[in-house]
Design a protein around this motif. Sequence first.
Motif, short mmCIF file in Angstrom:
data_model
loop_
_atom_site.label_atom_id
_atom_site.label_comp_id
_atom_site.label_asym_id
_atom_site.label_seq_id
_atom_site.Cartn_x
_atom_site.Cartn_y
_atom_site.Cartn_z
N LYS A 39 -4.58 25.96 -5.95
CA LYS A 39 -4.52 24.76 -5.13
C LYS A 39 -4.34 23.52 -5.98
O LYS A 39 -4.97 23.36 -7.02
N ILE A 40 -3.49 22.61 -5.47
CA ILE A 40 -3.32 21.29 -6.07
C ILE A 40 -3.40 20.23 -4.98
O ILE A 40 -2.77 19.19 -5.04
N GLN A 41 -4.19 20.51 -3.95
CA GLN A 41 -4.24 19.65 -2.78
C GLN A 41 -4.95 18.33 -3.09
O GLN A 41 -6.01 18.33 -3.73
N HIS A 42 -4.36 17.24 -2.64
CA HIS A 42 -5.00 15.94 -2.78
C HIS A 42 -4.33 14.94 -1.85
O HIS A 42 -3.23 15.18 -1.37
N TRP A 43 -5.02 13.84 -1.62
CA TRP A 43 -4.45 12.72 -0.87
C TRP A 43 -5.11 11.46 -1.41
O TRP A 43 -6.23 11.48 -1.90
N PHE A 44 -4.38 10.36 -1.37
CA PHE A 44 -4.99 9.07 -1.72
C PHE A 44 -4.19 7.91 -1.16
O PHE A 44 -3.00 8.03 -0.86
N ILE A 45 -4.89 6.81 -0.99
CA ILE A 45 -4.31 5.55 -0.52
C ILE A 45 -4.49 4.54 -1.64
O ILE A 45 -5.55 4.50 -2.28
N ARG A 46 -3.45 3.74 -1.88
CA ARG A 46 -3.49 2.81 -3.01
C ARG A 46 -2.96 1.43 -2.60
O ARG A 46 -1.77 1.18 -2.68
N PRO A 47 -3.84 0.51 -2.16
CA PRO A 47 -3.40 -0.87 -1.91
C PRO A 47 -3.29 -1.64 -3.22
O PRO A 47 -4.05 -1.39 -4.16
N GLU A 48 -2.32 -2.57 -3.28
CA GLU A 48 -2.10 -3.31 -4.53
C GLU A 48 -1.59 -4.73 -4.26
O GLU A 48 -0.72 -4.94 -3.42
N TYR A 49 -2.15 -5.67 -5.00
CA TYR A 49 -1.64 -7.04 -5.04
C TYR A 49 -0.83 -7.18 -6.32
O TYR A 49 -1.26 -6.74 -7.39
N ARG A 50 0.36 -7.80 -6.22
CA ARG A 50 1.21 -8.00 -7.40
C ARG A 50 1.57 -9.47 -7.57
O ARG A 50 1.87 -10.15 -6.59
N ALA B 195 0.85 -1.18 0.00
CA ALA B 195 0.00 0.00 0.00
C ALA B 195 0.89 1.23 0.00
O ALA B 195 1.97 1.23 0.57
N THR B 196 0.42 2.28 -0.68
CA THR B 196 1.11 3.56 -0.66
C THR B 196 0.15 4.65 -0.19
O THR B 196 -1.06 4.56 -0.38
N VAL B 197 0.72 5.66 0.44
CA VAL B 197 -0.02 6.82 0.90
C VAL B 197 0.62 8.03 0.25
O VAL B 197 1.84 8.20 0.28
N ASN B 198 -0.21 8.89 -0.36
CA ASN B 198 0.26 10.07 -1.07
C ASN B 198 -0.51 11.28 -0.57
O ASN B 198 -1.74 11.23 -0.42
N TRP B 199 0.20 12.40 -0.33
CA TRP B 199 -0.45 13.57 0.22
C TRP B 199 0.19 14.83 -0.31
O TRP B 199 1.41 15.00 -0.21
N ASN B 200 -0.61 15.71 -0.89
CA ASN B 200 -0.13 16.99 -1.39
C ASN B 200 -0.95 18.10 -0.73
O ASN B 200 -2.11 18.30 -1.11
N PRO B 201 -0.39 18.82 0.24
CA PRO B 201 -1.15 19.83 0.98
C PRO B 201 -0.99 21.26 0.47
O PRO B 201 -1.44 22.20 1.10
N TRP B 202 -0.36 21.44 -0.69
CA TRP B 202 0.14 22.76 -1.07
C TRP B 202 -0.92 23.67 -1.68
O TRP B 202 -1.77 23.26 -2.44
#
Length: 197
Positions: free
Chosen positions: A68-79, A54-61
């Motif tokens: 504004k380009i603010q965003h956040w997301f979580i991305r779980p993945e099976y490989r 899983a990855t966590v991404n966060w842009n608070p700027w």
Amino acid sequence: MRKKIILTVLATAFAALGASAQQWAVKTNLLYWAATTPNIGAEVALSDHSTLGATVNWNPWTIGSDNKIQHWFIRPEYRYWFSGKYTRFFLGAHLMGGGFEVGGFKLPLLGDRLLTGLPYNYYKGSFFAGGVSLGYAFYLSPRLNLELSAGLGLARISYHTEPVNGPRPAGTTNRVRYLPVPTEVGVTLVYLFNAKK
């Protein structure tokens, strides 16, 4: 709520990584950093050919006073790795979920065509997506890989607009759109623990 979700995902990922019999890794996508989005991920081997991460991404700027380009997301993945875990080609299946608030600027090259009124409005909302990815891991050292990856999927986006200079209009309702979207573009640095290739 957002902080609780992120903390829960991170705690779950690191608890799973505590299993000493498993090989695990931490990673960060260098392209996201270049786009001013801090990110971190964790991945654990489930078998000789599969991993879960899983990855966590966060842009608070906010750029300037109102862009504004603010965003956040979580991305779980099976490989599924064709040659063996963390080695060469992989095929992945993933989910994504998060929120965003963007606006106050024109998109380079696309201008006002993708999101009508983007220079004058903020688009605020949330999204959920599912998709598939394909990638390749380059061996750099026993503990270090460089991954190239790309993914496509379908997203459900729920959003409303607000003027850049003014309050949200009364009676505004969320719009919902379903769009095919790129769900992954990665040049990712991976550090492997318990390395046993």
